[in-house]
Design an enzyme around this catalytic site. Structure first.
Site, PDB file in Angstrom:
ATOM      1  N   GLU A   1     -50.732 -12.468 -42.207  1.00 12.64           N
ATOM      2  CA  GLU A   1     -49.980 -11.554 -41.338  1.00 12.64           C
ATOM      3  C   GLU A   1     -50.888 -11.071 -40.217  1.00 12.64           C
ATOM      4  O   GLU A   1     -52.102 -11.333 -40.227  1.00 12.64           O
ATOM      5  CB  GLU A   1     -49.428 -10.365 -42.153  1.00 12.64           C
ATOM      6  CG  GLU A   1     -48.309 -10.798 -43.085  1.00 12.64           C
ATOM      7  CD  GLU A   1     -47.719  -9.676 -43.925  1.00 12.64           C
ATOM      8  OE1 GLU A   1     -48.195  -8.535 -43.832  1.00 12.64           O
ATOM      9  OE2 GLU A   1     -46.782  -9.964 -44.687  1.00 12.64           O
TER      10      GLU A   1
ATOM     11  N   HIS B   1     -42.606  -1.635 -36.152  1.00 14.63           N
ATOM     12  CA  HIS B   1     -42.690  -3.052 -36.516  1.00 14.63           C
ATOM     13  C   HIS B   1     -42.114  -3.850 -35.356  1.00 14.63           C
ATOM     14  O   HIS B   1     -41.038  -3.526 -34.857  1.00 14.63           O
ATOM     15  CB  HIS B   1     -41.899  -3.317 -37.805  1.00 14.63           C
ATOM     16  CG  HIS B   1     -42.242  -4.626 -38.440  1.00 14.63           C
ATOM     17  ND1 HIS B   1     -41.896  -5.835 -37.860  1.00 14.63           N
ATOM     18  CD2 HIS B   1     -42.920  -4.931 -39.566  1.00 14.63           C
ATOM     19  CE1 HIS B   1     -42.348  -6.819 -38.633  1.00 14.63           C
ATOM     20  NE2 HIS B   1     -42.977  -6.295 -39.667  1.00 14.63           N
TER      21      HIS B   1
ATOM     22  N   ARG C   1     -50.197  -4.993 -34.864  1.00 14.07           N
ATOM     23  CA  ARG C   1     -48.807  -4.648 -34.553  1.00 14.07           C
ATOM     24  C   ARG C   1     -48.606  -3.803 -33.303  1.00 14.07           C
ATOM     25  O   ARG C   1     -47.608  -3.933 -32.617  1.00 14.07           O
ATOM     26  CB  ARG C   1     -48.233  -3.852 -35.717  1.00 14.07           C
ATOM     27  CG  ARG C   1     -47.848  -4.754 -36.803  1.00 14.07           C
ATOM     28  CD  ARG C   1     -46.965  -4.077 -37.756  1.00 14.07           C
ATOM     29  NE  ARG C   1     -46.833  -5.034 -38.834  1.00 14.07           N
ATOM     30  CZ  ARG C   1     -46.528  -4.734 -40.067  1.00 14.07           C
ATOM     31  NH1 ARG C   1     -46.295  -3.487 -40.382  1.00 14.07           N
ATOM     32  NH2 ARG C   1     -46.419  -5.663 -40.962  1.00 14.07           N
TER      33      ARG C   1
ATOM     34  N   HIS D   1     -41.433   1.941 -38.396  1.00 13.37           N
ATOM     35  CA  HIS D   1     -41.662   1.214 -39.653  1.00 13.37           C
ATOM     36  C   HIS D   1     -42.556   1.967 -40.634  1.00 13.37           C
ATOM     37  O   HIS D   1     -42.290   1.979 -41.820  1.00 13.37           O
ATOM     38  CB  HIS D   1     -42.307  -0.130 -39.297  1.00 13.37           C
ATOM     39  CG  HIS D   1     -42.550  -1.038 -40.460  1.00 13.37           C
ATOM     40  ND1 HIS D   1     -41.523  -1.505 -41.252  1.00 13.37           N
ATOM     41  CD2 HIS D   1     -43.691  -1.585 -40.962  1.00 13.37           C
ATOM     42  CE1 HIS D   1     -42.025  -2.312 -42.187  1.00 13.37           C
ATOM     43  NE2 HIS D   1     -43.333  -2.357 -42.047  1.00 13.37           N
TER      44      HIS D   1
ATOM     45  N   ARG E   1     -51.997   0.869 -38.988  1.00 12.65           N
ATOM     46  CA  ARG E   1     -52.124   0.231 -40.303  1.00 12.65           C
ATOM     47  C   ARG E   1     -52.155  -1.289 -40.189  1.00 12.65           C
ATOM     48  O   ARG E   1     -51.346  -1.897 -39.479  1.00 12.65           O
ATOM     49  CB  ARG E   1     -50.939   0.641 -41.163  1.00 12.65           C
ATOM     50  CG  ARG E   1     -50.932   0.034 -42.548  1.00 12.65           C
ATOM     51  CD  ARG E   1     -49.653   0.409 -43.260  1.00 12.65           C
ATOM     52  NE  ARG E   1     -48.533  -0.227 -42.607  1.00 12.65           N
ATOM     53  CZ  ARG E   1     -47.792  -1.191 -43.140  1.00 12.65           C
ATOM     54  NH1 ARG E   1     -48.057  -1.625 -44.352  1.00 12.65           N
ATOM     55  NH2 ARG E   1     -46.790  -1.698 -42.478  1.00 12.65           N
TER      56      ARG E   1
END
Ligand code: SIN
Length: 530
Positions: free
Chosen positions: A116, A239, A285, A346, A381
């Protein structure tokens, strides 16, 4: 008044893991607002980031986490949670949690590790694309049959009961919780020396979110009202890829889709991440979400597209069955056409400030999982680090609490007194205020911020706060009213934290201060009720 050895609020990975451990030592009240499995954990698609292969190392996972966190990670927290990860994963597996495996080429099986954004290695343990649901299901199976756990569904925690508010001459401590029983409409008094908030995040504070309806920031709001320190609420993670569809809300298209080769294209089919970051679609992100936001603003399009059609249909169906089937039901075959996506709120990277044992600044009150700010995430994060944090911190909190267990102090708590027995007369006001908060947060406190918009949001939230307080004091409490009260509180904390950070860092990006200012802001934003 009912007395328990432990009160646990929330039934996601952190709450369930803690409750199962605590139940070996005493009685547990496990409070959950709706059905037992309604939690962000059950919606988590991607997986659990953990160092599980010889090609990976703790140092690389630590480095990736710290890079994503943009200077604000607590290095000790990162090291602790990353290095304790494999043992926590073994515990999950011992409880029956399944993760996907694959043939290693020599006829044996090994974990099928996914990739990811922001991760330099494949390290995401997953169960197809429904990892959270697998964890939730297995933990709940154990909870349901445990005699020491009283699972209280459709019960909503209202407020912590503190010795300070009761007027005791002792260090301010949390000694219980008022809980709304939705079946009877009554507020019950629960007494315990150990209250653990594991109530998740606050995605519902925004109009568009990947979170379930329960994510209304209850734990942060309760802790705040009780006087505990709250940190870094400006860092709300958006997100990049939530399905854009007129009938399906809040459906995540996992980052793992990009990890397996999905690319982002605009309305003209042009790839746009190549010029933005060396890791392209797998950049952290905040960078991907901002690039999508900029692309949509530039073109005026309502969404961008995530294209995984380069992969064989069979692979897509077996690796992403939930996403494939959900999109197909919406009339979209993702093996043949790109998926329309938009960013959506998110994850709450800040929360109730804790140490590395889940202890908050208020004695007797603990926080674990998304509701807590341990310092793992910093200003952004790293994907799939949160399930890991939830399970590791549940274990650490329990070990510390266990080492300090003593006979409960003999305190009698007053029953809840309703200001008035009237039912709320105008429900429309509650739903209107709820909508207004979510819209104003989306418009004024979103991916790209300005001082002017933040100030506008702050003013409006102050008025909303006054209106909601009037309702709270004058009518019988309901879940809707309590959630609205918590949403206003948490929205205000996000705005106040954002206004105090006069720089851009990680998930907090403001056009008025586009640069990072380490000299003044290389620190957490700590808020305390005066
Ligand atoms: C995802 O599957 O993209 C979500 C993973 C995460 O937010 O950690």
């Amino acid at each position: 008044m009912r007395t328990f050895d432990f009160i646990v609020i929330g039934s996601g990975i952190a709450g369930l893991s803690f409750a199962l451990k605590a139940a070996e030592k005493g009685s547990v009240a496990l409070i959950t607002k709706r059905g037992r499995s309604e939690s962000s954990t059950a919606w988590a698609q991607g997986g659990v980031a953990c160092v599980m292969s010889g090609e990976d190392s703790f140092d690389l996972h630590i480095r990736d986490t710290i890079t994503a966190g943009a200077g604000l990670c607590n290095e000790q927290a990162v090291r602790t949670i990353v290095t304790e990860g494999p043992a926590a994963i073994s515990q999950l597996m011992a409880m029956g949690v399944n993760f996907d495996v694959r043939d290693n080429g020599n006829g044996a099986h090994e974990l099928d590790l996914g990739r990811e954004g922001g991760h330099s290695k494949r390290r995401i343990l997953h169960f197809q694309d429904a990892t959270g649901l697998e964890i939730e299901t297995r933990l709940l199976e154990r909870i349901a049959s445990h005699p020491a756990i009283e699972l209280m569904e459709n019960h909503m925690a209202v407020d912590c009961i503190t010795t300070g508010k009761l007027g005791y001459a002792m260090e301010n401590s949390c000694v219980g919780v008022y809980v709304l029983n939705e079946f009877s409409g009554d507020v019950e008094t629960l007494r315990s020396d150990v209250t653990v908030l594991a109530s998740g995040g606050c995605g519902k504070v925004y109009l568009y979110t990947t979170n379930p309806d329960v994510a209304t920031g209850d734990g942060v709001a309760m802790a705040w009202r009780a006087g505990a320190a709250v940190a870094n609420m400006e860092f709300i993670q958006f997100h990049p890829t939530c399905l854009y569809h007129t009938e399906i809300n809040s459906f995540l298209i996992s980052e793992a889709v990009r990890g397996e080769g999905g690319i982002l294209v605009n309305e003209r089919g042009r790839r746009f991440m190549e010029n933005q970051h060396p890791q392209k679609e797998l950049a952290p992100r905040d960078i991907v979400a901002r690039a999508i936001d900029a692309e949509m603003k530039r073109s005026g399009a309502k969404c961008v597209y995530l294209d995984i059609t380069s992969k064989p249909q069979e692979f897509i169906k077996s690796r992403f069955p939930t996403i494939y089937e959900t999109c197909l039901r919406a009339g979209l075959d993702i093996s043949r056409e790109p998926i329309p996506v938009v960013p959506a709120a998110h994850y709450q990277c800040g929360g109730v400030k804790t140490d590395l044992y889940g202890e908050t600044s208020l004695r007797g009150l603990h926080a674990i999982g998304e509701v807590a700010c341990t310092g793992l995430h910093g200003a952004n994060r790293l994907a799939s680090n949160s399930l890991l944090e939830g399970v590791v911190m549940a274990g650490r909190a329990f070990e510390k609490i266990r080492s300090q267990l003593r006979k409960p102090v003999d305190i009698s708590l007053p029953e809840w007194r309703s200001g008035s027995v009237q039912d709320v007369d105008e429900l429309v006001v509650i739903s209107h205020n709820w909508d207004e908060i979510r819209r104003l947060m989306w418009d004024y406190v979103g991916i790209v911020r300005t001082e002017k918009r933040l100030k506008r949001a702050a003013t409006r939230l102050r008025n909303l706060h006054t209106e909601v307080q009037e309702f709270y004091w004058n009518f019988k409490v309901t879940r809707d009213l309590l959630e609205l009260r918590n949403l206003v509180t948490v929205a205000s904390l996000v705005v106040d934290c954002a206004l105090s950070r006069k720089e851009s860092r990680g998930l907090h990006f403001t056009l008025d201060y586009p640069g990072t200012d380490d000299a003044r802001f290389l620190r957490d934003t700590i808020m305390r009720r005066i």
